[in-house]
Enzyme design. Structure first.
Site, PDB file in Angstrom:
ATOM      1  N   ASN A 155      -0.739  -1.745  -7.550  1.00 48.85           N
ATOM      2  CA  ASN A 155      -1.967  -0.929  -7.407  1.00 48.85           C
ATOM      3  C   ASN A 155      -1.882   0.022  -6.214  1.00 48.85           C
ATOM      4  OD1 ASN A 155      -2.202  -3.097  -5.599  1.00 48.85           O
ATOM      5  ND2 ASN A 155      -4.409  -3.343  -5.889  1.00 48.85           N
TER       6      ASN A 155
ATOM      7  N   ASN B  98     -11.387 -10.813  -3.937  1.00 48.85           N
ATOM      8  CA  ASN B  98     -11.338 -11.110  -5.372  1.00 48.85           C
ATOM      9  C   ASN B  98     -10.109 -11.958  -5.689  1.00 48.85           C
ATOM     10  OD1 ASN B  98     -13.631  -9.642  -5.945  1.00 48.85           O
ATOM     11  ND2 ASN B  98     -12.498  -7.786  -6.470  1.00 48.85           N
TER      12      ASN B  98
ATOM     13  N   ARG C 125       0.794  -1.251   0.000  1.00 48.18           N
ATOM     14  CA  ARG C 125       0.000   0.000   0.000  1.00 48.18           C
ATOM     15  C   ARG C 125       0.819   1.290   0.000  1.00 48.18           C
ATOM     16  NH1 ARG C 125      -4.136  -2.856  -1.850  1.00 48.18           N
ATOM     17  NH2 ARG C 125      -5.389  -3.896  -0.289  1.00 48.18           N
TER      18      ARG C 125
ATOM     19  N   HIS D  66      -6.823  -3.666   4.514  1.00 49.57           N
ATOM     20  CA  HIS D  66      -7.847  -2.624   4.434  1.00 49.57           C
ATOM     21  C   HIS D  66      -8.266  -2.253   5.849  1.00 49.57           C
ATOM     22  CE1 HIS D  66      -8.481  -2.903   0.108  1.00 49.57           C
ATOM     23  NE2 HIS D  66      -8.618  -4.209   0.191  1.00 49.57           N
TER      24      HIS D  66
ATOM     25  N   ASP E 120      -1.712 -12.970  -1.385  1.00 47.83           N
ATOM     26  CA  ASP E 120      -2.542 -11.829  -1.797  1.00 47.83           C
ATOM     27  C   ASP E 120      -2.874 -10.956  -0.579  1.00 47.83           C
ATOM     28  OD1 ASP E 120      -3.891 -10.036  -3.339  1.00 47.83           O
ATOM     29  OD2 ASP E 120      -5.607 -11.314  -3.776  1.00 47.83           O
TER      30      ASP E 120
ATOM     31  N   HIS F 278      -3.626 -16.131  -7.788  1.00 47.73           N
ATOM     32  CA  HIS F 278      -4.793 -16.605  -7.012  1.00 47.73           C
ATOM     33  C   HIS F 278      -5.825 -17.396  -7.833  1.00 47.73           C
ATOM     34  CE1 HIS F 278      -6.075 -12.716  -8.559  1.00 47.73           C
ATOM     35  NE2 HIS F 278      -5.567 -12.031  -7.578  1.00 47.73           N
TER      36      HIS F 278
ATOM     37  N   PRO G 141     -12.534  -5.361  -1.320  1.00 54.57           N
ATOM     38  CA  PRO G 141     -12.236  -6.798  -1.317  1.00 54.57           C
ATOM     39  C   PRO G 141     -10.820  -7.067  -0.800  1.00 54.57           C
ATOM     40  CG  PRO G 141     -11.947  -5.923  -3.526  1.00 54.57           C
ATOM     41  CD  PRO G 141     -12.358  -4.758  -2.656  1.00 54.57           C
TER      42      PRO G 141
END
Ligand code: DOR
Ligand code: ZN
Length: 407
Positions: free
Chosen positions: A91, A253, A61, A284, A280, A212, A294
């Site tokens: 991301n 996801n 993050r 959050h 993964d 995944h 997700p």
């Protein structure tokens, strides 16, 4: 550092004996080893010693979402879970599309010193879905590209990215999701994207890694593609082999799948068709989860979840789990890690395998607590992590590193 009396297990099998780490590397392993003068000694009697884990799929993050996780809190979570190296997705905010940004993140993680990282570059620039020219100028140390969190929508764009990847020796990591279909049928979304990417990899000759994998059909297609000679590897997550959709609807996801999928994934692991277990790890906040984000944090529970599920419940040899969590991912990333053997990096995990323990999310070292494993009784507790001969995590009851008897 000298680690004494552990049950040594790696992808090559099991043996008894000691491990000597010198100058950050494994200098000797097996049998009784005398401590060199001044060498700290850890008595690991009753514990398993494994090569430290390597995670192919992590979200730290940074930058942009430091309120969920930072390099420092993520590194601490990794160390507590037995990891010394993780592969970070792109991301972030901004999206990681440049070598300069990736290098600065890798340098910062190295400075923190608990867990080294490889930083992936986005497949399309800034996730714009179209531009792949930035891939042509990547330096030699950046070899992994990923649009994780999203699929690459246009087949032509994925083809162009894979053609460059084949030419430059990059590995394309695929988040298999046809974003147009996922709101309609998330199974079809994964299956179609998987099949498409396997065919594009075959056509371009690119090295492809499927992230995944969660459905039976996707795994079947990967197995078939491997047999056809497609350069494809794949990972399965701990949560997709622990839960099925009759017991959990935790938002992630790809989603938690049906029992038949879980059974098929485990059979594929048992048959040797799976190259790695990857977490993964997707931190959050509670508020973001409540708003539908997700994902779940996985680094601090991965080994225990997999040890309990695969080794305790299914009788999978611990050496096979070691291959999936260390040697397999290390080979995909091209690291000198993953075995307890002379010359390999001095990265070792000590784990207590017999006593059940309860997962408590309040004990997590990471910043976020979004886990569906809280309160679960598991076996396979990491009690110490060693990176390049230095302790990066120790549980309160871990054996102390004592100065050797020669001093
Ligand atoms: O559930 C997920 N969360 N899956 C992904 O692929 C991305 C991740 C995230 O970044 O939160
Ligand atoms: Zn991810």
């Amino acid at each position: 550092m000298l680690i004494r009396n552990a049950r040594l297990t790696d992808a090559g099998g099991e043996r008894a004996g000691d491990i000597l780490i010198e100058n950050g590397r494994i200098a000797r392993v097996g049998g009784r080893i005398d401590a060199p003068a001044g060498c700290p000694v850890v008595d690991a009697a009753g514990l398993a010693a494994l090569p430290a884990f390597v995670d192919l799929h992590t979200h730290f993050r940074t930058p942009g979402y430091e309120y969920k996780e930072t390099l420092a809190t993520g590194s601490a979570a990794a160390a507590r879970g037995g990891y010394t190296f993780v592969n970070c997705m792109a991301n972030t905010k901004p999206v990681c599309s440049s070598a300069a940004m990736a290098q600065s993140l890798m340098d910062d993680a190295a400075r923190i010193g608990l867990c080294d990282i490889n930083q992936c570059i986005s497949i399309t620039k800034d996730f714009d879905g179209h531009t792949v020219s930035h891939l042509r100028i990547l330096p030699h140390n950046l070899r992994f590209i990923s649009e994780d969190g999203k699929g690459v929508r246009e087949s032509k764009v994925m083809y162009q990215a894979m053609a460059i990847a084949a030419e430059k020796g990059l590995t394309v990591m695929s988040h298999a999701e046809d974003m147009d279909l996922s709101p309609i049928d998330y199974r079809l979304a994964e299956n179609l994207e998987t099949a498409r990417n396997l065919y594009i990899a075959q056509s371009t000759g690119a090295r492809l890694h499927m992230c995944h994998v969660s459905t039976r059909e996707a795994m079947e297609d990967i197995i078939t593609a491997k047999a056809r000679g497609v350069k494809v590897t794949c990972e399965v997550t701990p949560h997709h082999i622990w839960f099925d959709d009759t017991v959990s609807s935790y938002r992630v996801n790809p989603p938690i799948r049906a029992k038949a999928d879980v059974e098929y994934l485990i059979a594929a692991i048992e048959d040797g068709d799976v190259d790695a277990i990857a977490t993964d790890h997707a931190p959050h906040t509670e508020a973001d989860k409540a708003a539908g984000a997700p994902g779940l944090v996985g680094l601090e529970t991965a080994f225990a979840v997999c040890y309990t599920r695969l080794c305790v419940q299914r009788g999978l040899p611990l050496s096979t789990l070691s291959r999936l969590m260390s040697k397999g991912p290390a080979d995909i990333l091209g690291l000198n890690k993953g075995l307890l053997a002379e010359g390999y990096d001095g990265d070792v995990v000590l784990a207590e395998l017999e006593q059940p323990f309860t997962v408590r999310k309040e004990d997590f070292a990471g910043r976020s607590r979004n886990t569906p494993f809280d309160g679960l009784s598991l076996r396979g507790r990491v009690v110490m992590t060693v990176k390049a001969g230095k302790v990066t995590y120790r549980a309160p009851d871990a054996p102390a590193a004592r100065p050797c008897e020669h001093l």
